[in-house]
Structure formats: C-alpha cells, structure tokens
Design a protein around this motif. Structure first.
Motif, PDB file in Angstrom:
ATOM      1  N   LEU A  20       0.830  -1.213   0.000  1.00  0.00           N
ATOM      2  CA  LEU A  20       0.000   0.000   0.000  1.00  0.00           C
ATOM      3  C   LEU A  20       0.864   1.261   0.000  1.00  0.00           C
ATOM      4  N   TRP A  21       1.936   1.259   0.785  1.00  0.00           N
ATOM      5  CA  TRP A  21       2.861   2.396   0.842  1.00  0.00           C
ATOM      6  C   TRP A  21       3.441   2.688  -0.546  1.00  0.00           C
ATOM      7  N   ASN A  22       3.922   1.640  -1.208  1.00  0.00           N
ATOM      8  CA  ASN A  22       4.520   1.824  -2.530  1.00  0.00           C
ATOM      9  C   ASN A  22       3.480   2.190  -3.581  1.00  0.00           C
ATOM     10  N   LEU A  23       2.275   1.658  -3.468  1.00  0.00           N
ATOM     11  CA  LEU A  23       1.205   2.053  -4.394  1.00  0.00           C
ATOM     12  C   LEU A  23       0.859   3.531  -4.220  1.00  0.00           C
ATOM     13  N   ILE A  93      17.770   2.329  -2.954  1.00  0.00           N
ATOM     14  CA  ILE A  93      18.877   3.202  -3.380  1.00  0.00           C
ATOM     15  C   ILE A  93      18.329   4.396  -4.154  1.00  0.00           C
ATOM     16  N   CYS A  94      17.398   4.120  -5.066  1.00  0.00           N
ATOM     17  CA  CYS A  94      16.798   5.211  -5.840  1.00  0.00           C
ATOM     18  C   CYS A  94      16.082   6.210  -4.926  1.00  0.00           C
ATOM     19  N   ALA A  95      15.294   5.689  -3.991  1.00  0.00           N
ATOM     20  CA  ALA A  95      14.544   6.559  -3.081  1.00  0.00           C
ATOM     21  C   ALA A  95      15.473   7.365  -2.187  1.00  0.00           C
ATOM     22  N   ILE A  96      16.532   6.735  -1.683  1.00  0.00           N
ATOM     23  CA  ILE A  96      17.453   7.423  -0.775  1.00  0.00           C
ATOM     24  C   ILE A  96      18.200   8.542  -1.501  1.00  0.00           C
ATOM     25  N   VAL A  97      18.662   8.278  -2.705  1.00  0.00           N
ATOM     26  CA  VAL A  97      19.365   9.320  -3.476  1.00  0.00           C
ATOM     27  C   VAL A  97      18.392  10.450  -3.823  1.00  0.00           C
ATOM     28  N   GLN A  98      17.199  10.091  -4.280  1.00  0.00           N
ATOM     29  CA  GLN A  98      16.197  11.086  -4.653  1.00  0.00           C
ATOM     30  C   GLN A  98      15.802  11.950  -3.448  1.00  0.00           C
ATOM     31  N   GLN A  99      15.505  11.305  -2.341  1.00  0.00           N
ATOM     32  CA  GLN A  99      15.082  12.057  -1.156  1.00  0.00           C
ATOM     33  C   GLN A  99      16.246  12.822  -0.526  1.00  0.00           C
ATOM     34  N   GLY A 100      17.453  12.272  -0.626  1.00  0.00           N
ATOM     35  CA  GLY A 100      18.630  12.997  -0.148  1.00  0.00           C
ATOM     36  C   GLY A 100      18.814  14.303  -0.905  1.00  0.00           C
ATOM     37  N   MET A 116      10.997  10.102   6.344  1.00  0.00           N
ATOM     38  CA  MET A 116      10.159   8.919   6.514  1.00  0.00           C
ATOM     39  C   MET A 116      10.348   7.951   5.339  1.00  0.00           C
ATOM     40  N   ILE A 117      10.441   8.468   4.128  1.00  0.00           N
ATOM     41  CA  ILE A 117      10.651   7.635   2.938  1.00  0.00           C
ATOM     42  C   ILE A 117      11.992   6.907   3.038  1.00  0.00           C
ATOM     43  N   ILE A 118      13.026   7.606   3.468  1.00  0.00           N
ATOM     44  CA  ILE A 118      14.350   6.985   3.617  1.00  0.00           C
ATOM     45  C   ILE A 118      14.307   5.883   4.673  1.00  0.00           C
ATOM     46  N   VAL A 119      13.693   6.159   5.809  1.00  0.00           N
ATOM     47  CA  VAL A 119      13.619   5.176   6.898  1.00  0.00           C
ATOM     48  C   VAL A 119      12.844   3.937   6.455  1.00  0.00           C
ATOM     49  N   ILE A 120      11.712   4.134   5.794  1.00  0.00           N
ATOM     50  CA  ILE A 120      10.909   2.994   5.338  1.00  0.00           C
ATOM     51  C   ILE A 120      11.664   2.205   4.272  1.00  0.00           C
ATOM     52  N   SER A 121      12.364   2.889   3.383  1.00  0.00           N
ATOM     53  CA  SER A 121      13.166   2.201   2.359  1.00  0.00           C
ATOM     54  C   SER A 121      14.235   1.326   3.006  1.00  0.00           C
ATOM     55  N   PHE A 123      14.192   0.122   6.031  1.00  0.00           N
ATOM     56  CA  PHE A 123      13.520  -0.971   6.724  1.00  0.00           C
ATOM     57  C   PHE A 123      13.152  -2.092   5.763  1.00  0.00           C
ATOM     58  N   LEU A 124      12.606  -1.747   4.592  1.00  0.00           N
ATOM     59  CA  LEU A 124      12.180  -2.776   3.642  1.00  0.00           C
ATOM     60  C   LEU A 124      13.368  -3.547   3.073  1.00  0.00           C
ATOM     61  N   ILE A 125      14.501  -2.864   2.892  1.00  0.00           N
ATOM     62  CA  ILE A 125      15.719  -3.572   2.466  1.00  0.00           C
ATOM     63  C   ILE A 125      16.121  -4.562   3.554  1.00  0.00           C
ATOM     64  N   TRP A 126      16.191  -4.087   4.784  1.00  0.00           N
ATOM     65  CA  TRP A 126      16.573  -4.952   5.906  1.00  0.00           C
ATOM     66  C   TRP A 126      15.587  -6.108   6.073  1.00  0.00           C
ATOM     67  N   TYR A 127      14.301  -5.799   6.030  1.00  0.00           N
ATOM     68  CA  TYR A 127      13.283  -6.823   6.273  1.00  0.00           C
ATOM     69  C   TYR A 127      13.321  -7.909   5.193  1.00  0.00           C
ATOM     70  N   SER A 128      13.451  -7.505   3.940  1.00  0.00           N
ATOM     71  CA  SER A 128      13.479  -8.512   2.870  1.00  0.00           C
ATOM     72  C   SER A 128      14.737  -9.377   2.974  1.00  0.00           C
TER      73      SER A 128
END
Length: 138
Positions: A20-23, A93-100, A116-121, A123-128
């Motif tokens: 839902l977040w990504n959608l 990586i894309c989200a972190i560079v873009q948001q940075g 928040m976008i960086i933190v969630i990104s 988290f999802l890398i770590w979780y997967s």
C-alpha cells in the motif's frame, strides 16, 4: 538458513502495508506527472509552488524507479521470492538518493516525508534480507 520455514504473522501485516505504501508512491508520481495547469491553478498557492519547481531528469527517473520497482518488490515479497530483496535494494537506493537530493533543497518543516521515505526504504531492504536469511523467501 532454514528452508520452508513457517511464515510469521508479521509477514502478512508488513507485506500488504508495504505494498500500500509503494502504491501510494506510484499514485503520487502519476498525479505529479499528469497534473494539468488548470488543476494546478485550483491548488493553494503553497502547493502550486511545488509543481513549478524544475527537477533534473535523473531525479524524476529515480522517483519512477523507486516507486514502481518498490511496488514490484512488494508483490514479489508477498509471492515469497528471494528476488524481492534485490528489488527492494534497487528501489531503496533510488529513493534514498532522490530524497537525499530533495532534503538539500527544502526548508526544515518539509523534511518529515523525505526522512520517513528513507527510513521505510531502509527498513524494507533490511526486512526482505532478513526474510531471505530466515528462509521465508525461496
């Protein structure tokens, strides 16, 4: 790694919420990409200013990759495939560079969403990756 490990209940909470977040991110991109001048004119002045900012092409490309690869990563995660980790890595990586980049160009009160976008990104890398290590994804 334990193959065929029982899927924890948290997986079935985190996965759909991540989807839902990504959608929502994909919808935000589509709204931004296809908004008309007439629609922009109906927005409050402070929101109109956001649509007048010219971002570099690479910024927009990273936005597209982050949200659409992230959405695909969530679907692949819910299908319990290891490839989700690599997709989350690309999206993150894309989200972190873009948001940075965005963080270097905005005022202090506006930093909440990019952070928040960086933190969630992250988290999802770590979780997967954890799901792969735990044998939840095959």
């Amino acid at each position: 790694m334990t193959p065929n490990k029982k899927t924890p209940g948290s997986f079935w909470v985190i996965g759909p919420i991540a989807l839902l977040w990504n959608l929502m991110g994909a919808i935000a991109y589509l709204m931004q990409a296809f908004i008309t001048d007439a629609q922009i004119a109906t927005l409050p002045k402070d929101q109109q200013a956001l649509y007048l900012i010219e971002h570099p092409a690479w910024y927009t490309a990273l936005f597209v990759l982050a949200v659409f690869v992230g959405t695909l990563a969530c679907i692949v995660l819910l299908l319990k495939k290891k490839f989700a980790y690599q997709l989350f890595l690309i999206s993150g990586i894309c989200a972190i560079v873009q948001q940075g980049y965005l963080l270097t160009n905005i005022a202090l009160p506006s930093v909440i969403m990019p952070v928040m976008i960086i933190v969630i990104s992250l988290f999802l890398i770590w979780y997967s990756k954890k799901c792969v290590q735990d044998g939840i994804l095959n």
